[in-house]
Scaffold this motif. Structure first.
Motif, mmCIF file in Angstrom:
data_model
loop_
_atom_site.group_PDB
_atom_site.id
_atom_site.type_symbol
_atom_site.label_atom_id
_atom_site.label_comp_id
_atom_site.label_asym_id
_atom_site.label_seq_id
_atom_site.Cartn_x
_atom_site.Cartn_y
_atom_site.Cartn_z
ATOM 1 N N ASN A 43 0.831 -1.209 0.000
ATOM 2 C CA ASN A 43 0.000 0.000 0.000
ATOM 3 C C ASN A 43 0.864 1.257 0.000
ATOM 4 N N ASP A 47 0.895 4.104 -2.910
ATOM 5 C CA ASP A 47 0.693 5.506 -2.550
ATOM 6 C C ASP A 47 1.828 6.375 -3.084
ATOM 7 N N ARG A 51 1.551 9.403 -5.926
ATOM 8 C CA ARG A 51 1.989 10.769 -5.620
ATOM 9 C C ARG A 51 3.101 11.232 -6.553
ATOM 10 N N TYR A 140 -5.629 3.775 -8.167
ATOM 11 C CA TYR A 140 -4.786 3.561 -7.003
ATOM 12 C C TYR A 140 -5.391 2.410 -6.213
ATOM 13 N N TYR A 142 -5.999 0.470 -2.922
ATOM 14 C CA TYR A 142 -5.946 0.652 -1.478
ATOM 15 C C TYR A 142 -6.651 -0.517 -0.814
#
Length: 162
Positions: A43, A47, A51, A140, A142
């Motif tokens: 995760n 992330d 970003r 993304y 998650y």
């Protein structure tokens, strides 16, 4: 005497069973802890990649934000939809996704995969230009759920640089 031997044997057997249960429990705790750590690490990597991709595109847009310099090209790099940034000196930067990786092609020639540099792994990277805004979307992951992320960058340019 025989009675004591039976009791001692039963006690020894129960102690061994207890030790086996303790060892198996400890093993399961270690395995579950390892899997939880791997999920947290995955995760965190997802992330960071999201970003990096969002920040990279935003930086490229802001560096060369003058009228007509930023556009989304349907057939940018070998038929792949790309964000094209004109640097004003005949050089162009093309940003696109190919095989789950975001690439950048900085060139004054016809852009190609061979001239491109790998930036970061991404999922379903897309660009769209709506008025004076560039809309960048990517997926993304998650906790096993795919979440779409959208970044809208408003172009600040008003007049062309000469």
């Amino acid at each position: 005497m025989k009675r004591m031997n039976i009791n001692t044997s039963i006690e020894s057997f129960l102690v061994m069973v207890l030790m086996i249960v303790f060892a198996v429990s400890t093993m399961f705790i270690i395995i579950e802890g390892k899997e939880a750590f791997e999920r947290v690490t995955e995760n965190k990597i997802e992330d960071e990649n999201a970003r990096i991709a969002l920040s990279f595109v935003n930086k490229r847009i802001k560096q060369d934000d003058f009228t007509g310099s930023i556009e989304v090209i349907e057939d940018g790099v070998e038929g792949i939809k790309s964000l094209r940034v004109n640097h004003g000196d005949g050089m162009y930067t093309y940003i696109y996704e190919y095989d789950g990786i975001m690439f950048e092609c900085y060139t004054d020639e016809e852009p190609s995969l061979n001239l491109s540099t790998e930036i970061v792994p991404v999922k379903n990277l897309e660009f769209e230009m709506i008025g004076n805004q560039i809309v960048m979307t990517l997926d993304y992951e998650y906790h096993g759920t795919m979440i779409p992320i959208e970044q809208i960058t408003t172009l600040r340019s008003k007049e062309e640089i000469r």
